[in-house]
Motif scaffolding. Structure first.
Motif, short mmCIF file in Angstrom:
data_model
loop_
_atom_site.label_atom_id
_atom_site.label_comp_id
_atom_site.label_asym_id
_atom_site.label_seq_id
_atom_site.Cartn_x
_atom_site.Cartn_y
_atom_site.Cartn_z
N VAL A 1 -6.29 2.30 -7.38
CA VAL A 1 -5.92 3.68 -7.11
C VAL A 1 -7.16 4.44 -6.71
O VAL A 1 -8.19 4.37 -7.38
N ASN A 2 -7.09 5.17 -5.60
CA ASN A 2 -8.23 5.95 -5.11
C ASN A 2 -8.39 7.25 -5.87
O ASN A 2 -7.40 7.89 -6.26
N THR B 1 -1.49 -2.60 -4.28
CA THR B 1 -1.11 -3.62 -5.27
C THR B 1 -1.15 -4.98 -4.61
O THR B 1 -0.56 -5.18 -3.54
N HIS C 1 -12.77 4.61 -6.77
CA HIS C 1 -11.47 4.00 -7.04
C HIS C 1 -11.49 3.35 -8.40
O HIS C 1 -12.55 3.09 -8.97
N THR D 1 0.82 -1.20 0.00
CA THR D 1 0.00 0.00 0.00
C THR D 1 0.86 1.25 0.00
O THR D 1 2.00 1.24 0.46
N LEU E 1 -0.51 -0.14 -12.75
CA LEU E 1 -0.50 1.09 -11.98
C LEU E 1 -0.60 2.31 -12.89
O LEU E 1 -1.35 3.26 -12.60
N THR F 1 -9.61 0.10 -10.59
CA THR F 1 -8.84 -1.13 -10.50
C THR F 1 -8.42 -1.59 -11.88
O THR F 1 -9.21 -1.52 -12.83
N ARG G 1 -3.68 4.91 -12.65
CA ARG G 1 -3.41 6.33 -12.35
C ARG G 1 -3.96 7.23 -13.46
O ARG G 1 -4.54 8.29 -13.17
N ALA H 1 -3.83 5.60 -0.85
CA ALA H 1 -3.89 6.13 -2.22
C ALA H 1 -3.80 5.03 -3.26
O ALA H 1 -4.51 5.06 -4.27
N GLU H 2 -2.92 4.04 -3.04
CA GLU H 2 -2.70 2.98 -4.03
C GLU H 2 -2.47 1.65 -3.33
O GLU H 2 -1.85 1.60 -2.27
#
Length: 382
Positions: free
Chosen positions: A313-314, A215, A355, A204, A367, A357, A371, A212-213
């Motif tokens: 990612v939020n 994986t 969010h 995280t 990612l 995904t 993003r 925020a992120e």
């Protein structure tokens, strides 16, 4: 005539909203006590009432005929827990939820169990904080034991003066500032009858105390560290009697063979670090939470696509009053791989609005796409 199982839930944010999605699929009736009819959960839930967790009349109506009471946040008064437990199964029970509600109680219990935590102390006044700082070195992390979330109730203190306004409300929790190399979350669920199922440990990233992120499976740590984190999470669940979903947030410290984890926070409910399970796991954390609190057999926690990574990612704030108006741009930016989840919340700076995904064999590519999709939803906000 038999009726569907009814799960009563206190809270009207995005977590109960996403529980509703799983409840629909399972044919379960979700009955929510929400803060507002037009809030995140109120917009999508038919069986609901607006009220406060401290309103005992509202609680009695909520649990009338319900099979179980659960929560989407930890801010539940003790009197509410006691009242509800007289007439309905409460999951997690007050005896477990205490350790997510009170950080001092959590630190005391985990330390007594031998669970690795940052160096910490209960401090009742500025003099005690000064002594602790002198012993382990400044700056320190100082927390209010109850009520904090997403960075609220947490301060970086270089001296007692930095938390001067916090005295008078009871003791504070002081902790060493951990020189961590990363952060991970162990996510699992446990039923009242003791079945436990864990998802892969996730790495995280936090921005200003807000997730925020994420994986999953975790990147940048040794397999042995992930195994240790999972084992710690499962031990905490079993020994504290946790039911439903448990998230254990941890710091990763040390390097090479000395790499290990320190427990930071506990959450006894579906958690932001587990949103990736909706699109990435056979069983999402929301479905699993409903299964667990009803003491149903738990579902598989395997990845839907073995060998892949799932990145979440939020969306924190947006320039748009309605981020859904930017879906075309978000889907384009995500390269056709982005799964968007919006929470129906009114836009405020930094607020969790949704969010994104992405699942890919390459976590870096996932990612980047996630993003990009989030930036499209954010627009040109500061």
């Amino acid at each position: 005539m038999l009726t569907p199982p009814t799960v009563a839930v206190i809270g009207g944010g995005q977590l109960a909203r996403m529980m509703q999605e799983s409840a629909i699929a399972l044919g379960i009736n979700l009955r929510a006590l929400v803060e507002a009819d037009d809030g995140s959960t109120g917009l999508v839930t038919v069986d609901k009432a607006a009220g406060s967790p401290s309103d005992l009349d509202a609680i009695r109506a909520l649990i009338d005929g319900a099979d179980v009471l659960t929560f989407e946040h930890e801010h539940i008064p003790a009197q509410t827990m006691e009242e509800a437990a007289r007439v309905v199964s409460v999951q997690p029970p007050a005896s477990a939820l205490l350790y997510a509600q009170d950080k001092l109680a959590m630190r005391e219990r985990l330390t007594s169990m031998g669970i690795p935590c940052p160096a910490w102390a209960r401090v009742d006044d500025a003099a005690e904080l000064e002594r602790f700082g002198a012993a382990i070195g400044w700056p320190l992390i100082v927390k209010t034991p109850r009520g904090g979330y997403d960075g609220h109730g947490v301060a970086l203190a270089h001296s007692p003066a930095d938390v001067e306004s916090w005295w008078g409300g009871g003791p504070l929790l002081a902790e060493a500032l951990v020189p961590f190399t990363g952060e991970v979350a162990a996510l699992l669920a446990r039923t009242p009858s003791g079945q436990i199922a864990s998802w892969p440990v996730a790495s995280t990233v936090q921005h200003d105390g807000v997730c925020a992120e994420v994986t999953a499976p975790a990147v940048g740590i040794r397999p042995e560290t992930a195994t240790e984190a999972r084992r710690i999470g499962e031990r905490i669940a079993a020994e504290l009697g946790v039911t439903g979903v448990l998230a254990v947030e941890m710091f990763v410290v040390g390097e090479g063979a000395n790499e290990h984890v320190l427990v930071n926070e506990l959450a006894m409910r579906p958690h932001n670090t587990g949103h990736w399970t909706i699109d990435g796991a056979v069983t999402s954390q929301f479905e699993q939470h409903l299964r667990a609190v009803l003491d149903l057999p738990l579902g598989s926690t395997d990845l839907k696509a073995p060998g892949t990574h799932v990145v979440m990612v939020n969306l924190l704030g947006s320039a748009y009053d309605q981020p859904a108006r930017a879906l075309t741009d978000a889907f384009t930016a995500g390269g056709g791989r982005a799964k968007v989840h919006l929470y129906g919340k009114k836009v405020r700076p930094g607020r969790k609005l949704g969010h994104v995904t992405v699942v890919d064999e390459d976590p870096g590519a996932a990612l980047a796409r996630a993003r990009a999709a989030v930036e499209a939803l954010r627009g040109t906000c500061d």
